[in-house]
Design an enzyme around this catalytic site. Structure first.
Site, PDB file in Angstrom:
ATOM      1  N   TYR A 178       0.815  -1.231  -0.006  1.00 31.47           N
ATOM      2  CA  TYR A 178      -0.138   0.019   0.057  1.00 31.47           C
ATOM      3  C   TYR A 178       0.789   1.181  -0.022  1.00 31.47           C
ATOM      4  CZ  TYR A 178       0.996   0.918   5.054  1.00 31.47           C
ATOM      5  OH  TYR A 178       1.478   1.243   6.236  1.00 31.47           O
ATOM      6  N   CYS A 179       0.259   2.245  -0.682  1.00 30.00           N
ATOM      7  CA  CYS A 179       0.960   3.596  -0.588  1.00 30.00           C
ATOM      8  C   CYS A 179      -0.222   4.750  -0.549  1.00 30.00           C
ATOM      9  CB  CYS A 179       1.864   3.901  -1.737  1.00 30.00           C
ATOM     10  SG  CYS A 179       1.044   3.746  -3.276  1.00 30.00           S
ATOM     11  N   THR A 180       0.006   5.996  -0.521  1.00 28.10           N
ATOM     12  CA  THR A 180      -0.780   7.012  -0.278  1.00 28.10           C
ATOM     13  C   THR A 180      -1.986   7.133  -1.382  1.00 28.10           C
ATOM     14  OG1 THR A 180       0.931   8.587   0.099  1.00 28.10           O
ATOM     15  CG2 THR A 180      -1.214   9.627  -0.239  1.00 28.10           C
ATOM     16  N   ILE A 207      -4.128   4.508   0.624  1.00 29.05           N
ATOM     17  CA  ILE A 207      -4.679   4.789   1.744  1.00 29.05           C
ATOM     18  C   ILE A 207      -5.863   5.974   1.701  1.00 29.05           C
ATOM     19  CG2 ILE A 207      -4.182   6.183   3.903  1.00 29.05           C
ATOM     20  CD1 ILE A 207      -1.097   5.214   3.138  1.00 29.05           C
TER      21      ILE A 207
END
Length: 322
Positions: A178-180, A207
């Site tokens: 996951y990342c932004t 996110i």
């Protein structure tokens, strides 16, 4: 009352004449009165733009009308004011810098991890055969991360490839990256697959989308964003603050840039230390002759340097070869 929005998005798609496209796209954004930061490369677009709800609607409709960008998943935030001061649209070699440009290794249009919608990610993340992997930089995951996530000691995403050996211990697990907003996971998951990881997934929309669609459950702290908000709330289910002031250790979610422009480090700092150190990470930076005035936000707009007219005149006076 004027309402504003901030749009976060990316799209991996081939763009011919990307440098010319960047110039034209900048003019288009300015014509709508948008502010923001967009990176254009031959591999696609990566952007955050902000403006009135009407301007943002026109922007999204225009991009979706272009077949290349029809699949863009815009993450939309309602904001009290625009999240940027200026509009930048720049051409670069990659829309997220990995340092790996060989399409045989990384090509998100050919191979990435399996995309998980927020509800599916939430359902899988706590299983015993799963490792949740944060592919963001230190200053981002120090502010907020998923509970029990594996984080990497990297200053920039271009450092991610060098960390693959440290992740080898998880090769028999399902890897949920996951990342932004999802863009880094496209390349991170592709690299993991290339390196022999068999079961790789990624949080679709990152996110930000998880917060909107799944309430942000088990995301601890705040999410770092690349605009003048610096951090946004994600978790409305079981929120917690996990970051602490770099200087005194007090729990705080306030993220700033060091007031010394030659340092400019991202870090968390409480208001008391911010006032004492005038928004700097240390006493040394506070004494720096170029230290910027601290207004309590810790966010600084880049000011264009004045044109050196003497140097420019000298350059123009040099006779050209015939």
């Amino acid at each position: 009352m004027t309402t504003y929005q901030t749009l976060l998005y990316y799209c991996y798609t081939p763009i011919a004449d990307a440098e010319e496209f960047a110039s034209d796209h900048l003019n288009f954004c300015k014509s709508l009165g948008l502010t923001g930061r967009i990176i254009v490369a031959g591999e696609g677009l990566n952007g955050t733009v902000s403006g009135t709800a009407e301007a943002c609607s026109v922007y999204m409709e225009t991009l979706h009308a272009d077949q290349r960008f029809a699949g863009i998943d815009f993450k939309i935030d309602d904001v009290a004011e625009p999240s940027f001061v200026k509009m930048h649209c720049r051409y670069k070699s990659e829309i997220v810098h990995s340092g790996l440009r060989d399409p045989r290794i990384i090509d998100p249009n050919r191979q990435t991890g399996k995309h998980l919608e927020p509800a599916d990610f939430m359902a899988m993340k706590d299983n015993d055969d799963v490792v949740v992997l944060d592919v963001r930089s230190n200053y981002e995951h120090s502010l907020g991360k998923f509970k029990n996530a594996v984080t990497l000691d990297i200053e920039n995403f271009r450092d991610f490839p060098a960390m693959i050996n440290e992740l080898a211990q998880y090769k028999d697990k399902k890897i949920l990256t996951y990342c932004t907003g999802g863009i880094k996971c496209e390349k991170a998951s592709a690299l993991l697959l290339h390196e022999g990881f068999k079961d790789v997934y990624q949080l679709h929309g990152g996110i930000i989308k998880y917060g909107k669609e799944a309430g942000g459950k088990d995301f601890e702290g705040k999410c770092y964003v690349f605009d003048n908000r610096l951090a946004v709330d994600v978790n409305s289910v079981n929120p917690a603050i996990i970051s602490v002031c770099r200087n005194c250790g007090t729990v705080t979610a306030k993220m700033i840039n060091c007031g010394n422009p030659e340092c400019n480090e991202h870090f968390t700092q409480c208001d008391a230390c911010g006032n004492e150190l005038e928004g700097c990470c240390s006493s040394e930076c506070r004494q720096h002759p170029r230290k910027r005035p601290y207004d309590g936000t810790g966010y600084y707009v880049k000011v264009p340097q004045p044109v050196n007219l003497v140097k420019k005149a000298a350059k123009l006076s040099v006779p050209q070869n015939s």
